[in-house]
Design a protein around this motif. Structure first.
Motif, short mmCIF file in Angstrom:
data_model
loop_
_atom_site.label_atom_id
_atom_site.label_comp_id
_atom_site.label_asym_id
_atom_site.label_seq_id
_atom_site.Cartn_x
_atom_site.Cartn_y
_atom_site.Cartn_z
N GLY A 411 0.79 -1.23 0.00
CA GLY A 411 0.00 0.00 0.00
C GLY A 411 0.82 1.28 0.00
N GLU A 413 2.82 4.36 -1.34
CA GLU A 413 2.74 5.16 -2.55
C GLU A 413 3.79 4.72 -3.58
OE1 GLU A 413 0.28 7.50 -2.62
OE2 GLU A 413 0.79 7.47 -4.77
N LEU A 416 3.12 1.21 -5.08
CA LEU A 416 1.99 1.24 -6.02
C LEU A 416 2.44 1.87 -7.34
CD1 LEU A 416 -0.78 2.42 -3.54
CD2 LEU A 416 -0.68 0.18 -4.65
N ARG A 417 3.21 2.92 -7.21
CA ARG A 417 3.62 3.69 -8.39
C ARG A 417 4.61 2.90 -9.26
NH1 ARG A 417 7.49 7.15 -8.80
NH2 ARG A 417 7.93 7.12 -6.57
N LEU A 420 2.77 -1.63 -9.90
CA LEU A 420 1.54 -1.88 -10.67
C LEU A 420 1.72 -1.69 -12.18
CD1 LEU A 420 -1.23 -0.44 -8.29
CD2 LEU A 420 -0.61 -2.83 -8.70
N ASP A 436 1.47 -0.52 4.62
CA ASP A 436 1.74 0.75 3.93
C ASP A 436 2.74 1.57 4.74
OD1 ASP A 436 0.28 1.71 6.04
OD2 ASP A 436 -1.51 2.19 4.83
N ARG A 453 -7.30 -0.22 -1.15
CA ARG A 453 -6.53 0.80 -1.86
C ARG A 453 -5.73 0.16 -3.01
NH1 ARG A 453 -2.05 4.67 -0.53
NH2 ARG A 453 -2.09 5.88 -2.48
N ILE A 454 -5.10 -0.97 -2.73
CA ILE A 454 -4.29 -1.64 -3.76
C ILE A 454 -5.17 -2.04 -4.94
CG2 ILE A 454 -2.89 -3.70 -4.27
CD1 ILE A 454 -1.92 -3.59 -1.33
N GLU A 456 -8.03 -0.80 -5.83
CA GLU A 456 -8.52 0.38 -6.56
C GLU A 456 -7.44 0.98 -7.45
OE1 GLU A 456 -11.92 1.72 -3.29
OE2 GLU A 456 -10.01 2.84 -3.40
N GLU A 457 -6.25 1.08 -6.90
CA GLU A 457 -5.16 1.66 -7.70
C GLU A 457 -4.87 0.79 -8.93
OE1 GLU A 457 -3.53 4.62 -7.36
OE2 GLU A 457 -5.06 5.02 -5.83
N LYS A 460 -7.52 1.36 -11.50
CA LYS A 460 -7.34 2.65 -12.18
C LYS A 460 -6.37 2.52 -13.34
CE LYS A 460 -7.87 5.78 -8.35
NZ LYS A 460 -7.03 6.51 -7.40
N LEU A 461 -5.39 1.63 -13.17
CA LEU A 461 -4.39 1.45 -14.22
C LEU A 461 -4.86 0.49 -15.31
CD1 LEU A 461 -0.83 1.03 -12.70
CD2 LEU A 461 -1.57 2.67 -14.42
#
Lengths: 815, 233
Positions: A411, A413, A416-417, A420, A436, A453-454, A456-457, A460-461
């Motif tokens: 989790g 930032e 994830l960045r 993913l 996180d 959160r993971i 959802e992110e 989104k991708l």
């Protein structure tokens, strides 16, 4: 007229065979059809036009084989041929409002390790074709592939060089597999994750033979299904080869495919505009029959798909943490050790293998890439690529065959960045850890929030939810007893509230407690009850394996308990033990007796000489109780090997027995290696001299080199196995980097001796100190002189003798 | 298509390919024979044998020692010119056991070298036996009065290895059976065979039919010859 057709909504028609049409117009055997884009553009254009008149919405550029390998031979350039082909197709299509597919077929090369085409070679070749033709086309068609690995490299090349939609098809045999063993499930998992717009089947069979495959594909694929059969099976009629299905029969079956839900229809070998026109009439202008395909979480190699609908066992042993023998093997780049461990886990029942090579002092991206390449080259299990370093994850995900699982994202930032996008780009599932920036949340609620959160992110991708798996993290019961329940609760809530699959490595839970196995398997049972889908575990742990087997019975997954019964039959010893109280001492006594019997039947030296692997390992363990490792080697193994070697040279025994003895010695050395690794005073156990072995550039027959390697390892040489088809530069670099003085080169064919000569010439320039021994079927003393070698070895044993002499001389010089 | 029994001759060939001399004790030989039998079963289980063959025209130029095959490629070879002296057509054939066999051989060489050697030897024998089956299939299509010459593969005699690539191309073997060559003309999958068989109007003399060491390209480098033996082909 056709421009408003939409993929997935309307049935779309492709054209039929191009080669067939050209042969009918006099194309000769071995003549390149692609050459005609330059010499007879009007002919190609007229064929496109015929297909458009027949009702095709798409024409396919005449570029199936327009790759640099094929064109180079004819002295043609890719950009010229492809550029011209696209212009021709466009010219034909535009007046009809038709669309153009840039056609790219397989390279005709076999990829390493079976063949000599590297992943990047295929990638570059396709990139060249895309750069030459994408502009002016509406889609890229990758067709007739039989190797999923080549197709993956090709899809990546298209994605990285244009934004056109990709249609990808493979050629299957009636068995439901391609030549290279790819299954429909693996094709769908891999290609959908890579983001192709349509996928399907073409060539190899007629429509009737393809029917069961098309039906199955319609149950598996979420994207539109494309079908381009041949005009039946090849037949000879009056000395002329043709195909056995008429255009009417063809069209009738194709109409059936449209009923089943296929969305893109066309033809391949043997079909002509007549087949397409009949198909268009039989199907009509219609919408795609809707299909409802469940979204499942799955990973795969090319040949094997594993879905998480049933409990999945992820083998954890390819991870150096706390494993001295594996650490030593990884530092020595001993990939064979890794492979043996992988095979063992497969045999013990793992469905997926975790691969982690993280050590502080290795080049992790390079090593992880190598490990994945080696394992997937010979094993079919899907892989879980495990690294904390995103660079390593990306390097391995790129070259992984099929659809791997990336371990892991979390989790934070930063994670994830970076992680993913790797999963998205290379078509992988990803494992999300519920931690996180604040660490691991104590409550189930907190971990659920991180998991959400993971997911959802990822979404989104563009990573679908089913490709995200969540690890709720096991904590240690001895230190944080109350948090065990939170993990279990988190597993349940992630399953229920997010609807994603869960994974757990359970064995941390027992840390610091006695009889950890009991705690581990009970934790596993509890987690499974909460809805756990996969366990990261040691498949050699019988207690946990049995828990999974029992769970599958009790939860109704193992219908009629068939697997459980089979498991019990395969493991009678565990089944027979009535209870620890009664069975324990008896068992121990029995073991002692066995031990006694074994000792009576000989010693380590005779076990090695007779090639008895298990016995050699057992005797070694016994001896280690009273002797230091080095003495075991010097007093027992070395004399045995010497006598075997002499017998071989005297032709008292032959190669198979020599190798059998070598294998037995090897199993003994493996026991010793562990002992040496945990013995800080064992410095003098360093191998005598480093040796590099390679099968030379151009040569893919490496059995001779492998035989030499087994023997040399026995004689305590530190062997750096560079593999087969090794470029001269790679040999020289390895020799220089590792300061190696002895190099063994093998070649099997007359055509590859030149590779040997080049390698030696380069070594002379760059590593003049290195002595080169050569061998192989085609080699003779004369030939050895011709290539410039220092020594010719008749066979593997002689290689060992020469190398021993060279090493001794080198030592003497140093002294 | 690929189901045929493992004969004693096949067992013997495989043992010889492994380097077994026959003078090992009875016990050792029996153990090795068992090993080879098991290896044959494994090969049978993993091989996906595929073959293609086709009839093509042949032009033989005895003066220049040139054989023009299928109107598509030339082979310069004294041996072929002699073999095909009375042939105006030929069969080209290509067979492969498929990539899985290569993979398993490669894996077993790293896990258990003896097993790897046994698999390697058995796969070679199996490929040859399968090639015999494919040859039978082609033979069955002959008309009356047509006879076959012996089967000749690139690498035999003075036929260049590079001929394989041409044979594979005209048979469209990459597409039809997944068989192609590397940049140095090695076939992949490795356990594969390409061959040419002349179609002649005359029955061959028995003595010409056997392949012999003098004709073989390995003559001089062959490991069996090196120790005074022969491969038996």
């Amino acid at each position: 007229m056709v421009c408003d057709k939409k993929l997935g909504r309307d049935v779309i028609f492709f054209d039929g065979g191009m080669g067939t049409m050209l042969q009918a117009r006099g194309l000769k055997l071995r003549e390149l059809p692609e050459q005609l884009n330059l010499s007879q553009p009007d002919l190609i254009e007229s064929i496109h036009r015929e297909y458009l008149e027949a009702g095709a919405d798409f024409v396919t550029t005449n570029t199936f084989g327009a790759n640099p390998w094929k064109l180079e031979k004819a002295g043609l350039s890719v950009s010229e041929v492809v550029g011209s082909a696209v212009k021709i197709a466009r010219r034909a299509a535009d007046p009809f409002g038709g669309r153009v597919a840039l056609d790219i077929g397989p390279s005709g090369k076999v990829m390493a390790p079976l063949g000599d085409a590297a992943f990047e070679d295929v990638f570059d070749s396709v990139a060249l074709q895309v750069k030459a033709g994408a502009q002016g086309c509406d889609v890229v068609l990758l067709e007739t592939f039989t190797d999923l690995y080549e197709l993956k490299a090709s899809v990546l090349a298209v994605k990285e060089h244009c934004d056109l939609p990709i249609y990808a098809t493979m050629s299957f045999e009636a068995s439901g597999r391609t030549f290279f063993g790819a299954s429909l499930e693996s094709m769908v998992l891999t290609l959908e994750a890579l983001g192709v717009a349509a996928l399907g089947l073409n060539c190899s069979l007629g429509p009737a033979q393809l029917r069961p495959l098309v039906e199955r594909l319609c149950e598996l694929a979420h994207v539109p299904v494309m079908v381009q059969p041949n005009a039946g099976l090849p037949v000879m009629r009056d000395g002329v080869s043709g195909y056995d299905v008429t255009s009417d029969e063809f069209a009738a079956i194709m109409a059936g495919f449209a009923e089943k839900g296929a969305g893109v229809l066309g033809g391949c070998c043997g079909t002509n505009p007549g087949y397409i026109s009949k198909t268009v009439k039989a199907v009509g202008q219609r919408q795609v029959t809707p299909r409802s395909v469940p979204r499942r979480t799955g990973v795969c190699s090319a040949a094997k798909a594993v879905f998480f609908d049933d409990t999945v066992i992820i083998g954890e042993r390819l991870n150096p943490t706390g494993k001295k023998a594996l650490q030593a093997a990884l530092r020595a780049q001993d990939m064979d050790f890794l492979l043996r461990e992988a095979v063992a886990q497969q045999e013990q029942g793992a469905h997926v293998l975790d691969v982690n090579v993280g050590l502080p002092d290795v080049d992790e991206p390079a090593l992880l890439k190598r490990a994945v390449t080696e394992i997937q080259g010979v094993l079919d299990l899907p892989l879980q690529i495990d690294s904390a370093d995103p660079v390593a994850l990306e390097a391995a995900a790129r070259i992984a065959n099929g659809k791997p699982l990336l371990n892991s994202v979390n989790g934070k930032e930063e994670s994830l960045r970076t992680v993913l996008p790797i999963a998205r780009k290379y078509g992988a599932c990803v494992l999300g850890l519920t931690l996180d920036e604040g660490g691991i949340p104590e409550t189930a609620e907190g971990r659920l929030a991180v998991a959400r959160r993971i997911v959802e992110e990822a979404e989104k991708l563009g990573i679908p939810r089913e490709d995200v798996l969540i690890d709720c993290l096991t904590l240690t019961a001895s230190a944080q007893q109350d948090l065990v329940r939170e993990t279990l609760e988190a597993v349940r809530r992630v399953r229920e509230e997010l609807g994603v699959r869960t994974v757990l490595g359970v064995s941390n839970v027992s840390f610091g407690l006695p009889r950890r196995a009991v705690i581990n398997r009970t934790m596993l049972a509890l987690a499974l009850m909460q809805g756990l889908d996969a366990a990261i575990m040691n498949p050699a742990d019988a207690g946990m394996m049995e828990t999974v087997a029992a769970w599958r019975v009790l939860s109704g997954r193992d219908r009629d308990s068939q697997d459980y019964i089979a498991y019990c039959e395969a493991h009678p010893e565990a089944t027979a033990a009535p209870s620890a109280g009664a069975g324990g001492p008896q068992k121990a006594q029995k073991a002692q007796e066995t031990q006694k019997k074994l000792s009576e039947t000989g010693d380590l030296a005779s076990a090695v000489a007779k090639g008895l692997k298990e016995r050699a390992a057992t005797f070694t363990r016994d001896l280690l109780e009273s002797l230091p490792p080095l003495e075991v080697v010097e007093r027992h193994i070395v004399p045995a090997l010497d006598s075997v070697g002499r017998d071989y040279e005297a032709q008292k025994i032959f190669l198979p027995q020599l190798i059998k003895a070598a294998e037995a010695a090897k199993s003994s050395f493996e026991v010793l290696r562990v002992a040496l690794a945990s013995d800080p005073d064992a410095k003098s156990g360093e191998p005598v001299a480093p040796v590099a072995l390679a099968t030379v550039y151009g040569d893919i027959h490496d059995i001779g080199k492998n035989i030499v390697k087994v023997l040399m390892e026995n004689y305590n040489f530190k062997v750096l196995d560079l593999g087969k088809d090794v470029p001269p530069e790679a040999v020289a670099e390895a020799v220089r980097q590792n300061d190696i003085r002895i190099v063994g080169l093998s070649a099997l064919m007359t055509t590859t001796v030149v590779g040997m000569k080049d390698t030696i010439a380069l070594l002379r320039r760059e590593c003049p100190e290195a002595k080169v021994i050569v061998g192989g079927a085609v080699l003779t003393p004369d030939m050895a002189e011709f290539v410039g070698a220092d020594h010719y070895a008749r066979d593997a044993m002689e290689t060992v003798r020469i190398a021993t002499k060279l090493a001794t001389e080198a030592d003497a010089n140093v002294d | 298509m690929s189901s045929f029994p493992v004969t004693q001759a096949m067992l013997d060939d495989a043992l010889r390919f492994m380097g077994v001399s026959g003078s090992e004790g009875e016990e050792t030989l029996e153990a090795l024979e068992r090993k080879v039998s098991q290896a044959f079963s494994r090969i049978e289980g993993i091989a996906r044998p595929l073959g293609v063959w086709k009839r093509f025209p042949l032009d033989v130029d005895g003066v220049r020692n040139l054989v023009r095959v299928a109107d598509a490629f030339d082979v310069e070879s004294r041996d072929l010119t002699r073999l095909f002296a009375r042939s105006s057509e030929c069969f080209l054939l290509a067979v492969t056991l498929g990539p899985e066999v290569d993979r398993q051989i490669s894996l077993s060489q790293r896990v258990d070298m003896l097993e790897g050697m046994a698999l390697d030897a058995c796969a070679s024998v199996w490929a040859d036996a399968f090639c015999d089956e494919v040859e039978k299939e082609a033979r069955a299509t002959l008309s009356e009065g047509e006879h076959l010459t012996m089967r000749f593969s690139p690498g035999y005699g003075d036929v260049p290895l590079a001929t394989s690539e041409s044979i594979l191309e005209v048979l469209d073997a990459a597409r039809r059976i997944g068989l192609s060559v590397t940049r140095s003309q090695m076939m992949t999958p490795v356990k594969s065979i390409t061959a040419m068989i002349g179609i002649s109007d005359q029955k061959e003399e028995k003595k010409d039919r056997g392949r012999n060491c003098a004709q073989c390209a390995l003559n001089g480098t062959c490991p069996y010859r090196k120790r005074g033996d022969s491969c038996g082909l």
